[in-house]
Design a protein around this motif. Sequence first.
Motif: not given
Length: 271
Positions: A145-146, A211-212, A225-229
């Motif tokens: 939704f974002l 937004a992703l 994004g999880y890979l980056i975090n």
Amino acid sequence: MSISTTGVLPRAETAAPKRAPRRRLPSPRRWISPVALVAAWQIASSTGALPPDKLSSPWTVLQAGADVARSGELGSAFVVSLGRVGAGFALGALAGLVLGAVAGLSRWGEALVDPPVQMLRTLPFLGLIPLFILWFGIGEETKVFLVALGVAFPLYLNVHSGIRTADPQLVEAARALGFTRAERLWHVVLPGALPPALVGLRQSLGVAWLALIVGETVNADAGIGYLINNAREFLRTDVVVVGLVVYAVLGLVTDALVRLLERRALRWRAQ
């Protein structure tokens, strides 16, 4: 005394057809500044001016990208992120197109639809993350939704503007020729609204990836994004840069696809 026309008609008939304009390739000059920036980055890293704990060198980033690609980690993250963008973009594009068409084609539609859309558009959609978490939890719905929210507004604005700015002289000419309202919409209004709508599509795709990035920082357990975090937790700046490069490449590829669609859909403008 008569004037002979022998050879005139054949010469006119055998006139060489106009050649289609050649497609211009991107100028090599556009590569000068990116290559220079990468070279300066590598030199700064090699001389120690740029510490590796702050930003890894391009060569280290390249090696890290090859490692995560071989392990399959990058491929699985890519598939998850692409699925989120696809779902969010489909929802946002549908909402933007429908609302833009309703507000653009009807005075009542504009009066009822445009004010709330404009109010929502001025809200910082990143600030809606806490509310989305309360509504949808920390699962996939918040991320989708974002993306949808970021996609809808640019497309709505461009579709609405394209319909409203249709050439009134062409519309009047079509009415004078006896076109029905549906025919005027199909043959005059919609072709005129297509160029700004495609511009809105390009803007929406750019916002979708932004937004992703934000959405995948909300307790994600998969995706780029999880890979980056995860890399940030272990101070792996090389893997962080790999993830950012993947985001950038995906944005460029999707933009190039829309530009290709734009060239094909708007071939009539070159005639």
